[in-house]
Design an enzyme around this catalytic site. Structure first.
Site, PDB file in Angstrom:
ATOM      1  N   HIS A 238       0.811  -1.221   0.000  1.00 55.56           N
ATOM      2  CA  HIS A 238       0.000   0.000   0.000  1.00 55.56           C
ATOM      3  C   HIS A 238       0.849   1.278   0.000  1.00 55.56           C
ATOM      4  O   HIS A 238       0.340   2.356  -0.261  1.00 55.56           O
ATOM      5  CB  HIS A 238      -0.981   0.009   1.177  1.00 55.56           C
ATOM      6  CG  HIS A 238      -0.374   0.277   2.518  1.00 55.56           C
ATOM      7  ND1 HIS A 238      -0.079  -0.718   3.426  1.00 55.56           N
ATOM      8  CD2 HIS A 238      -0.031   1.439   3.126  1.00 55.56           C
ATOM      9  CE1 HIS A 238       0.420  -0.188   4.525  1.00 55.56           C
ATOM     10  NE2 HIS A 238       0.468   1.123   4.367  1.00 55.56           N
TER      11      HIS A 238
ATOM     12  N   ASP B  47       0.079  -7.635   1.395  1.00 58.22           N
ATOM     13  CA  ASP B  47       0.493  -6.233   1.515  1.00 58.22           C
ATOM     14  C   ASP B  47       2.011  -6.089   1.547  1.00 58.22           C
ATOM     15  O   ASP B  47       2.564  -5.343   2.352  1.00 58.22           O
ATOM     16  CB  ASP B  47      -0.129  -5.583   2.761  1.00 58.22           C
ATOM     17  CG  ASP B  47      -0.035  -4.059   2.722  1.00 58.22           C
ATOM     18  OD1 ASP B  47       0.109  -3.499   1.614  1.00 58.22           O
ATOM     19  OD2 ASP B  47      -0.077  -3.423   3.792  1.00 58.22           O
TER      20      ASP B  47
ATOM     21  N   SER C 231       4.723   2.352   7.968  1.00 52.36           N
ATOM     22  CA  SER C 231       4.361   1.221   7.106  1.00 52.36           C
ATOM     23  C   SER C 231       5.541   0.756   6.262  1.00 52.36           C
ATOM     24  O   SER C 231       6.178   1.557   5.576  1.00 52.36           O
ATOM     25  CB  SER C 231       3.212   1.620   6.182  1.00 52.36           C
ATOM     26  OG  SER C 231       2.032   1.803   6.902  1.00 52.36           O
TER      27      SER C 231
END
Length: 482
Positions: free
Chosen positions: A112, A143, A217
């Protein structure tokens, strides 16, 4: 000793406790870990182009009865270009974290972070230069993403740890770029393992209370030996100290495939599965709830070719015990298409071994029920608390997702009954009871009066919205006259 001095001593001991403990075990302190691992963590910035309407909007609003002097200007501007203004493009940026996994510049991050980017820039710690990264591969289902930069030199890198051996309560450290604050270090513990939070089909997250925020992230969750236990990927909305990381063992397999093939291939059985609760396990003769219950087998798919049947409970794959549906999904997905695997199933009271050649996962879908057609004769099954009838029209069978006319259609579920307790729903098609086909109400009653009363429950195979599911119903004790 006064209270202030006592508090100071307590605070000092608390602050020193971790380094002393770590040193006693021959492990580095967090200071040493940050120095050692920090250079392998990178700052990622992305740019993507988005289209927007070219018309100009009036952002100046007047109070009632008062005219804004700029309104006429904006009106003239909009009138001039109204109806023929082209779609305009604008740049949009994003921030994230990654870490280097090899000296030649391969970098792991989250899908993402980079999936929609036109340009991905990578900046090393304590370096002014930015490198344009090449996207090697993406895997949306876990992911994860793999990048590559050419730095013209050997780079420091991190190795993966064995996440299966990680323990709840173990100290960990996160390094990332929260809110663009480069190379921020936070510490905490592993709060839980195997978390399933509905993020995807292969949920198996490590939960940690090490601070993770937007911008973290794709960064590493590092153990006290300086190895990567997980990839930080998300936080719980409105939660404090609740972050989640993809386990390193899952990530390592995905990254290896991305590096070799630029994509991920996953094994496929071709079945629909559900967990077996305690009552279902009892109905099937299992000693405890375990495994994955097969509610449908796709014709022509690997499971069908390998001899798997509806009602089988998958207990083992390749000798590895299967605890539940999530465990089966992860186990099969970790195997490559074409691989032959031994699958142990529980079928009609005994274990049976099958040899299945796996296919490739391709995200198959099912068809939903549209309507039920005209009513036929219906009867009440008092023991269950439902009203049902035979399915006797081809159009009705097709609408229910059935290959032929078979089973019983549930017309009504009575309140405060075993059927309602077991979540039987109007529109369900009952195909089997205790693994015996039922096409009439009389068929169903025979099973209830024999096996059902003996076991105190009955297990129904149901077709619901094109999918097979099992529901186990505890039978209500028969009322006796006073």
């Amino acid at each position: 000793m006064n209270s202030k001095r006592l508090l100071g001593v307590f605070t000092l001991i608390t602050l020193m406790m971790l380094p002393v403990s770590a040193m006693a075990n021959g492990l580095p302190t967090f200071v040493e870990l940050a120095k050692k691992c920090g250079p392998s963590v990178v700052f990622i910035s992305t740019v993507n182009t988005v289209k927007q309407d070219g018309s100009t909007q009036n952002k100046f609003h007047s109070s009632p009865g008062q005219k804004n002097p700029l309104e006429d200007f904006f009106k003239q501007f909009e009138d001039r270009f109204k109806g023929n203004s082209p779609k305009q493009k604008r740049k949009q940026g994003g921030l994230g974290t990654g870490f280097i996994i090899s000296a030649d510049g391969y970098i792991v991050t989250n899908n993402h972070v980079v999936a929609s980017a036109d340009i991905v820039k990578v900046k090393l710690q304590n370096a002014d230069r930015e490198y344009t990264a090449k996207l090697i591969g993406l895997d949306k289902e876990t992911d994860l993403a793999l990048l590559k930069i050419d730095a013209g030199k050997k780079l420091p890198f991190l190795s993966f740890a064995n996440s299966d051996k990680a323990q709840v309560g173990e100290w960990v450290m996160a390094i990332g770029n929260p809110f663009g604050l480069g190379h921020t270090v936070t510490k905490g513990i592993i709060s839980a393992k195997g978390r399933i939070i509905g993020a995807g089909p292969f949920d198996n997250f490590i939960q940690t209370d090490a601070s993770i925020n937007p911008g973290n992230s794709g960064g590493p969750l590092i153990d006290m030996k300086g190895k990567v236990l997980g990839i930080n990927t998300m936080i719980l909305a409105n939660g404090q100290g609740i972050g989640f990381a993809i386990p390193s063992n899952m990530a390592e397999n995905v990254i290896s495939q991305l590096k070799t093939n630029n994509k991920v291939s996953r094994g496929w059985l071709g079945v629909t599965i559900q967990d077996a609760d305690a009552n279902t396990a009892k109905a099937l003769g299992l000693s405890s709830k375990t495994g994955a219950l097969v509610s449908s087998v796709n014709p022509g798919d690997p499971a069908d070719k390998g001899g798997m049947k509806v009602g089988d409970v998958i207990l083992e794959v390749g000798g590895a015990k299967i605890d539940d549906t999530n465990d089966l999904l992860r186990t099969i997905a970790a195997l490559l298409p074409g691989k032959k695997v031994d699958v142990q199933v529980w079928r009609k009271g005994q274990a049976k071994n099958l040899l299945v050649t796996l296919g490739e996962r391709n995200g198959k879908t099912v068809v939903a029920v549209k309507d039920f057609g005209p009513k036929a004769k219906q009867e009440t099954v008092e023991e269950l608390g439902l009203v049902a009838r035979s399915i006797d029209r081809e159009a009705e069978a097709k609408a229910l997702g059935l290959a032929k006319m078979e089973g019983l259609l549930v017309i009504e579920v009575q309140p405060n009954t075993p059927a309602e307790e077991a979540a039987i729903a109007v529109g369900d098609a009952i195909l089997e009871a205790n693994q015996h086909k039922v096409n009439t109400i009389e068929d169903l009653r025979k099973i209830i009066n024999s096996e059902g009363k003996e076991r105190g429950l009955v297990m129904l195979l149901i077709k619901r919205q094109g999918r097979n599911i099992f529901r186990t119903i505890e039978l209500a004790p028969k009322k006796t006259a006073e």
